[in-house]
Design a protein around this motif. Structure first.
Motif, PDB file in Angstrom:
ATOM      1  N   THR A  59       0.796  -1.232   0.000  1.00 51.64           N
ATOM      2  CA  THR A  59       0.000   0.000   0.000  1.00 51.64           C
ATOM      3  C   THR A  59       0.824   1.275   0.000  1.00 51.64           C
ATOM      4  OG1 THR A  59      -0.119  -0.118   2.418  1.00 51.64           O
ATOM      5  CG2 THR A  59      -1.956  -1.072   1.183  1.00 51.64           C
ATOM      6  N   THR A  98      -6.594   2.698  -7.148  1.00 48.13           N
ATOM      7  CA  THR A  98      -8.047   2.550  -7.116  1.00 48.13           C
ATOM      8  C   THR A  98      -8.639   2.488  -8.518  1.00 48.13           C
ATOM      9  OG1 THR A  98      -8.245   4.967  -6.972  1.00 48.13           O
ATOM     10  CG2 THR A  98      -8.225   3.729  -4.890  1.00 48.13           C
ATOM     11  N   SER A  99      -7.853   2.899  -9.521  1.00 45.56           N
ATOM     12  CA  SER A  99      -8.276   2.821 -10.917  1.00 45.56           C
ATOM     13  C   SER A  99      -7.029   2.758 -11.782  1.00 45.56           C
ATOM     14  CB  SER A  99      -9.120   4.040 -11.305  1.00 45.56           C
ATOM     15  OG  SER A  99      -8.310   5.196 -11.373  1.00 45.56           O
TER      16      SER A  99
END
Length: 445
Positions: free
Chosen positions: A183, A429-430
């Protein structure tokens, strides 16, 4: 005039008369020199070697069939069909191609006119001192059925006017990705391939030098698709030169990772490219062959620029069969049209780098590849990159088992564990902010 001068003048006249008489009575042999009208001597071009028979796996994914006629035949496509300008018989090939002539047959390299191709060939031949392939002798046949392609190729190769005919499998991105969760938003500290050699390529130091970040050059990436809206790839916006991108996320992720390794912006987040100062262009094979894409790249670059061929395709070891394990896949210059296009890039002064392919193939195996990867036989002058372990690993810089190898493979780079843009296994996230810690294969190398 004194008597002494008269005597000397008389002797001089007698000497000249004697020499003139000698010249008239004897045939003089001139020194052996090349006359100014002698033809320019080019190094010969190595013709392709036709296989005795071509076998195509019934599950092969065939893009098209390519036929190249011999250069001295000067075969051209006219409204009346194929003709040889040199009056060489092409009856067998012409009959085999007749069912496709109306809608499925076209010149392969049709981005320029026949005349422009001829002029370019002449310029590059004088520049390099070497005969180059006649690109106008290449034709593309829209055949995708494995059985039909196999039959057509064998028919065409039976014609003595055909230099070679072959199936062109659909290329695939030469990458392998194994997701690893993470992350962290700033990944430059993990890009050890940027660090000092032998652990990396010394990009950190090179970027501190004038031009060491790629400023002033352009790289053209030849593959299928890219996510040009990615937050870390500002230079890719508007970079598509030609071709329609393949609408598939695996192709986009692959191309995005390739660009991330090279030109990701040095902006304090995400990753930083090895040469973030370089300009980038892309040509997609979505609507054309790899050979056509390479020639378009050549036309849009200048000497000193680079072409990156991020593709491989099923090779002859398993009869061009598409496989999930990618065994038998080879680099793109195996096919003669790609090889000849790459030679044109070299002739223009452009450096070409190819993924060696993930097929675990030994290019020195002459039972499969004959002399196609022997540079004393034919040499595209491209740099072939194989895949190796990271320097910090237990298998320090050894070849990864899937990488193709042999004397033709010039070097190897990181074949796994590469931090770059795309995929999203590391963060995102995209597609516009995807990052990976696991870009791999001879593509990452």
């Amino acid at each position: 005039m004194t008597s002494r001068r008269v005597v000397l003048l008389g002797l001089l006249i007698l000497t000249v008369l004697a020499l003139t008489s000698n010249l008239n009575s004897k045939q003089i042999t001139a020194p052996s020199v090349q006359p100014s009208t002698a033809p320019y001597q080019f190094a010969p071009r190595t013709e392709a070697v036709k296989p005795k028979v071509t076998q195509v796996s019934p599950v092969a994914h065939i893009s098209h069939v390519v036929v190249k006629f011999k250069d001295n035949a000067s075969v051209r496509l006219t409204a009346a069909g194929l003709i040889s300008k040199q009056k060489i018989s092409i009856a067998t090939a012409s009959n085999a191609l007749a069912p496709y002539a109306a809608t499925q047959l076209r010149p392969l390299f049709n981005q320029q006119t026949v005349e422009q191709n001829d002029r370019q060939r002449e310029v590059f031949e004088y520049k390099t001192g070497r005969y180059l392939a006649d690109l106008n002798s290449y034709y593309r046949v829209e055949v995708t059925s494995p059985a039909e392609a196999e039959a057509l190729v064998n028919q065409l190769n039976a014609d003595s006017s055909v230099e070679i005919a072959f199936v062109s499998p659909s290329p695939e991105p030469a990458g392998q990705v194994q997701p690893q969760p993470a992350t962290t938003p700033n990944y430059q500290p993990y890009q050890d391939y940027r660090e000092v050699a032998p652990g990396g390529v010394d990009a950190d130091y090179a970027n501190s030098l004038l031009g060491g970040d790629g400023t002033g050059i352009k790289i053209c990436d030849v593959e299928g698709a890219w996510q040009t809206a990615h937050e870390d790839l500002a230079k890719s916006v508007g970079g598509l030169i030609a071709g329609t991108m393949i609408n598939d996320i695996s192709w986009r992720n692959h191309g995005t990772s390739v660009l991330g390794e090279m030109i990701a912006t040095n902006n304090g987040f995400g990753v930083t490219g090895i040469c973030p100062g370089a300009n980038i262009g892309m040509v997609s094979i979505g609507t054309m062959s790899a050979a056509e894409a390479i020639m378009i790249a050549v036309a849009n670059l200048t000497p000193g620029d680079l072409i990156l061929v991020e593709l491989h395709a099923p090779g002859p070891h398993y009869n061009f069969e598409s496989r999930t394990d990618q065994l038998g896949y080879v680099c793109m210059e195996y096919w003669q049209d790609n090889f000849d296009a790459i030679q044109y890039a070299w002739a223009k002064g452009i450096t070409v780098i190819e993924a060696a392919g993930n097929g675990a193939e030994n290019f020195d195996d002459t039972t499969i590849y004959a002399h196609l990867f022997d540079t004393t036989y034919r040499n595209s002058h491209a740099i072939l990159a194989g895949a190796g372990y990271q320097a910090a690993s237990a298998s320090d810089r050894q070849r990864l088992s899937f990488s193709n190898y042999g004397r033709r493979v010039n070097l190897q780079g990181y074949g796994r564990g590469v931090y770059s843009c795309g995929y999203g296994d590391l963060y995102g996230t995209s597609e516009t902010n995807y990052y990976t810690a696991s870009f791999s294969g001879t593509s990452s190398a």
